[in-house]
Design an enzyme around this catalytic site. Structure first.
Site, PDB file in Angstrom:
ATOM      1  N   LYS A 203       0.966  -1.056   0.007  1.00 20.22           N
ATOM      2  CA  LYS A 203      -0.035   0.031  -0.055  1.00 20.22           C
ATOM      3  C   LYS A 203       0.970   1.224   0.043  1.00 20.22           C
ATOM      4  O   LYS A 203       1.605   1.381   1.062  1.00 20.22           O
ATOM      5  CB  LYS A 203      -0.769   0.139   1.335  1.00 20.22           C
ATOM      6  CG  LYS A 203      -1.964   1.103   0.812  1.00 20.22           C
ATOM      7  CD  LYS A 203      -2.690   1.265   2.110  1.00 20.22           C
ATOM      8  CE  LYS A 203      -2.000   2.567   3.169  1.00 20.22           C
ATOM      9  NZ  LYS A 203      -1.812   3.782   2.299  1.00 20.22           N
ATOM     10  N   GLU A 278      10.320   1.095  10.539  1.00 24.06           N
ATOM     11  CA  GLU A 278      11.067   2.001  10.292  1.00 24.06           C
ATOM     12  C   GLU A 278      10.524   3.614  10.498  1.00 24.06           C
ATOM     13  O   GLU A 278       9.610   3.737   9.657  1.00 24.06           O
ATOM     14  CB  GLU A 278      11.918   2.065   8.947  1.00 24.06           C
ATOM     15  CG  GLU A 278      13.197   2.872   8.874  1.00 24.06           C
ATOM     16  CD  GLU A 278      13.049   4.299   8.568  1.00 24.06           C
ATOM     17  OE1 GLU A 278      12.989   5.274   9.273  1.00 24.06           O
ATOM     18  OE2 GLU A 278      13.126   4.385   7.166  1.00 24.06           O
ATOM     19  N   CYS A 312      13.093  11.008   7.863  1.00 22.73           N
ATOM     20  CA  CYS A 312      12.991  10.484   8.996  1.00 22.73           C
ATOM     21  C   CYS A 312      14.302  10.497   9.885  1.00 22.73           C
ATOM     22  O   CYS A 312      14.477  10.592  11.019  1.00 22.73           O
ATOM     23  CB  CYS A 312      12.610   9.020   9.107  1.00 22.73           C
ATOM     24  SG  CYS A 312      13.567   8.033   7.879  1.00 22.73           S
ATOM     25  N   GLU A 409       9.576  15.320  16.620  1.00 23.21           N
ATOM     26  CA  GLU A 409       9.783  15.252  15.188  1.00 23.21           C
ATOM     27  C   GLU A 409       8.828  16.121  14.605  1.00 23.21           C
ATOM     28  O   GLU A 409       7.630  15.998  14.346  1.00 23.21           O
ATOM     29  CB  GLU A 409       9.260  13.774  14.675  1.00 23.21           C
ATOM     30  CG  GLU A 409      10.035  13.683  13.192  1.00 23.21           C
ATOM     31  CD  GLU A 409       9.861  12.426  12.480  1.00 23.21           C
ATOM     32  OE1 GLU A 409       8.943  11.759  12.741  1.00 23.21           O
ATOM     33  OE2 GLU A 409      10.922  11.746  11.795  1.00 23.21           O
TER      34      GLU A 409
HETATM   35  P1  ADP Z   1       2.341  10.169   8.107  1.00 26.26           P
HETATM   36  O1  ADP Z   1       1.846  10.748   9.408  1.00 26.26           O
HETATM   37  O2  ADP Z   1       3.819  10.581   7.811  1.00 26.26           O
HETATM   38  O3  ADP Z   1       1.511  10.358   6.796  1.00 26.26           O
HETATM   39  P2  ADP Z   1       1.815   7.477   8.647  1.00 26.26           P
HETATM   40  O4  ADP Z   1       2.233   6.420   9.764  1.00 26.26           O
HETATM   41  O5  ADP Z   1       0.228   7.894   8.919  1.00 26.26           O
HETATM   42  O6  ADP Z   1       2.556   8.724   8.513  1.00 26.26           O
HETATM   43  O7  ADP Z   1       1.507   6.841   7.113  1.00 26.26           O
HETATM   44  C1  ADP Z   1       2.435   5.865   6.592  1.00 26.26           C
HETATM   45  C2  ADP Z   1       1.536   4.993   6.065  1.00 26.26           C
HETATM   46  O8  ADP Z   1       0.863   4.044   7.009  1.00 26.26           O
HETATM   47  C3  ADP Z   1       0.661   5.588   4.991  1.00 26.26           C
HETATM   48  O9  ADP Z   1       0.642   4.415   3.838  1.00 26.26           O
HETATM   49  C4  ADP Z   1      -0.671   5.321   5.709  1.00 26.26           C
HETATM   50  O10 ADP Z   1      -1.782   5.328   4.626  1.00 26.26           O
HETATM   51  C5  ADP Z   1      -0.368   4.185   6.533  1.00 26.26           C
HETATM   52  N1  ADP Z   1      -1.395   4.231   7.683  1.00 26.26           N
HETATM   53  C6  ADP Z   1      -1.757   5.037   8.361  1.00 26.26           C
HETATM   54  N2  ADP Z   1      -2.547   4.425   9.328  1.00 26.26           N
HETATM   55  C7  ADP Z   1      -2.667   3.131   9.228  1.00 26.26           C
HETATM   56  C8  ADP Z   1      -3.425   2.189   9.732  1.00 26.26           C
HETATM   57  N3  ADP Z   1      -3.972   2.318  10.876  1.00 26.26           N
HETATM   58  N4  ADP Z   1      -3.011   0.883   9.635  1.00 26.26           N
HETATM   59  C9  ADP Z   1      -2.265   0.587   8.416  1.00 26.26           C
HETATM   60  N5  ADP Z   1      -1.592   1.624   7.586  1.00 26.26           N
HETATM   61  C10 ADP Z   1      -1.728   2.850   8.186  1.00 26.26           C
END
Ligand code: ADP
Length: 511
Positions: A203, A278, A312, A409
């Site tokens: 994804k 990560e 990061c 961060e």
């Molecule tokens: P940021 O805040 O930098 O966007 P996230 O951790 O929210 O970082 O997003 C990183 C990835 O994780 C994206 O592909 C996002 O769609 C996905 N993501 C966000 N929430 C979830 C969740 N509950 N379960 C799985 N993947 C998630």
């Protein structure tokens, strides 16, 4: 990205020369649907979401919005490919050849891919072209070389036995990636998974789905069998969570925020799913008075501002020895002041917009907090223009360790400068964080460089350089910056199971 001179920051890819930055072709949007089992399909729900150009805030394209129903189909395709498809029977060396072919196809359209990345993410075209994609190629080719070099051991156990280990693919890998380095994150995730013989449900981030979809097309063109790589764009709580929870996914590799990692860990607990994370950082970049100050200033500058500060491993806490503090900070502020912010497609641009409004608002919130807590905004601190998510390169001085801008961060072009006078105190303060992704030391004293490097609790320590990446060198976090490593031989481990086979050598004579 090897370095020729120890005092340079990073070679030309990080700082493309004006005139050497290339001209972007018009980005082509060719793939916007889900890629499952080798086919392009709309989401089962029929829904789409907009992906926007952060430089203009305009919609670039509508992309199919996958959710649990689509993840179900993708996992079925990936499981079939893993268990019974040609991939499962393919010689390891052939797997490696297909990966090399994929790298060649990416390289053949490097300009077009870089343009698409710049459009969707906002990073300067030249950065995508000269940093992100070369590093992605490096990772794919490096891991292609590993495909036929993954093997077990023979082990002299007690007794009359022949004991050996096999390194087998972990199965179907769910891979969830962020938006800051879309192409590079694909390569870091696909490289070790494919080398190990896994299949993939990926994804991409909802902000930047376009290049990942393009790479899936190139993977198919390279001859990687259908079902080995599946891409389901969509949102985290729907598509992402479905990947995490699906029993047909053997392992989840995630790059993103610590908050999301905690959710993923809880959701994966029921199935004791294998996880690698990560996550974020608040990396100390430490400048001793004896350093080559011009190189260190350049390193401090690139260390924080590269990729609009959306790294990061950004060196967001700049520790400067007090005897050189005033002179050094002046140099760093001057570099920030001169940094050219603007259109990602302009060859002169060094910094584009932040990826979206949420990030823009979050960063502006931290800038306001820094001012409110009494730090001095030495340069920057404001929005650039009134369209697009552009922020001035910002440097705060007179920062104290307990301020939010020194602890949390920010993920933007905001540097916090801290002063130190004693190495013991410095090491304690540098380590006084829940993060532990990266750190850097600038000094000409070789003993001090190695001894401080040993004492810093971080997964990567750069000495007299910053942001030097190589596919052969492991990358990942101590503490809450994650677990597991990507890149290098260690990067294969999360995609492999070790099987021990013990054979009795007793000869049993059947009468
Ligand atoms: P940021 O805040 O930098 O966007 P996230 O951790 O929210 O970082 O997003 C990183 C990835 O994780 C994206 O592909 C996002 O769609 C996905 N993501 C966000 N929430 C979830 C969740 N509950 N379960 C799985 N993947 C998630």
């Amino acid at each position: 990205m090897a370095q020729s001179k120890p005092t340079a920051v990073a070679p030309s890819p990080t700082q493309p020369q004006a005139g050497n930055r290339g001209t972007a072709p018009a980005p082509q949007i060719r793939q916007t649907q889900l890629f499952i089992g080798g086919q392009w399909r709309p989401a089962r729900s029929g829904r789409t979401f907009d992906t926007i150009n952060p430089a203009t805030e305009e919609t670039i394209a509508q992309v199919a919005e996958g959710d649990a129903a689509d993840v179900e189909t993708a996992v079925a395709a990936a499981r079939e490919a893993f268990e019974t498809g040609p991939w499962a029977r393919m010689d390891a060396r052939q797997r490696g050849r297909l990966m090399l072919r994929l790298a060649d196809l990416i390289e053949a359209e490097i300009d077009e891919l870089a343009a698409l990345e710049a459009l969707d993410n906002g990073k300067p075209f030249a950065d995508a072209r000269h940093i992100d994609i070369p590093l992605a190629l490096d990772a794919l080719r490096y891991y292609a070389g590993w495909a036929d070099k993954i093997h077990g051991q023979t082990i002299p156990i007690n007794g009359n036995y022949f004991c050996y280990t096999r390194r087998e693919p972990v199965g179907v890998a769910g891979q969830i990636i962020p938006w800051n380095f879309p192409i590079l994150m694909v390569a870091w995730k696909w490289g070790p998974a494919l080398a190990a013989g896994c299949t993939i449900v990926m994804k991409p981030a909802e902000q930047t789905p376009l290049t990942c979809l393009r790479l899936a097309r190139l993977a198919q063109k390279a001859g990687i069998p259908d079902g080995v790589i599946n891409v389901v764009p969509g949102f985290g709580p729907t598509a992402g969570a479905a990947i995490v929870k699906h029993p047909g996914i053997d392992k989840v590799a995630f790059t993103g925020s610590g908050e999301t990692a905690q959710i993923i860990m809880r959701q994966a607990a029921d199935q004791l799913k294998r996880l690698t994370f990560e996550l974020g950082g608040k990396s100390p970049n430490i400048v001793f008075a004896d350093a080559d100050l011009a190189a260190a200033a350049r390193g401090a500058h690139v260390g924080i501002h590269l990729n609009q500060g959306q790294c990061c491993c950004a060196g967001s806490r700049l520790f400067v020895e007090d005897s050189i503090h005033a002179e050094f900070v002046e140099q760093v502020v001057e570099l920030s002041r001169k940094r050219r912010v603007g259109d990602p497609f302009d060859a002169a641009t060094e910094q584009g917009p932040q990826v979206d409004r949420a990030q823009f608002d979050k960063i502006m919130g931290y800038i306001a907090a820094g001012k409110a807590e009494g730090a001095t905004c030495a340069t920057g601190g404001r929005r650039v223009g009134d369209r697009g998510f552009f922020i001035e390169p910002t440097v705060f001085t007179n920062v104290r360790d307990e301020m939010a801008i020194a602890r949390e961060e920010i993920f933007g072009p905001v540097l916090s400068v801290l002063k130190f006078s004693d190495t013991e105190e410095l090491v304690r303060r540098a380590n006084a964080t829940n993060f532990g992704l990266a750190a850097a030391i600038w000094t000409r004293d070789i003993a001090r460089a190695h001894s401080v490097a040993r004492r810093l609790r971080a997964g990567t320590v750069w000495v007299n350089c910053y942001d030097v990446f190589d596919a052969a060198a492991p990358f990942g976090g101590f503490k809450q910056s994650g677990f597991g490593r990507e890149l290098g031989e260690r990067g294969l481990d999360p995609y492999l199971e070790t099987k021990t086979v013990t054979v009795s050598l007793e000869e049993r004579h059947i009468p």
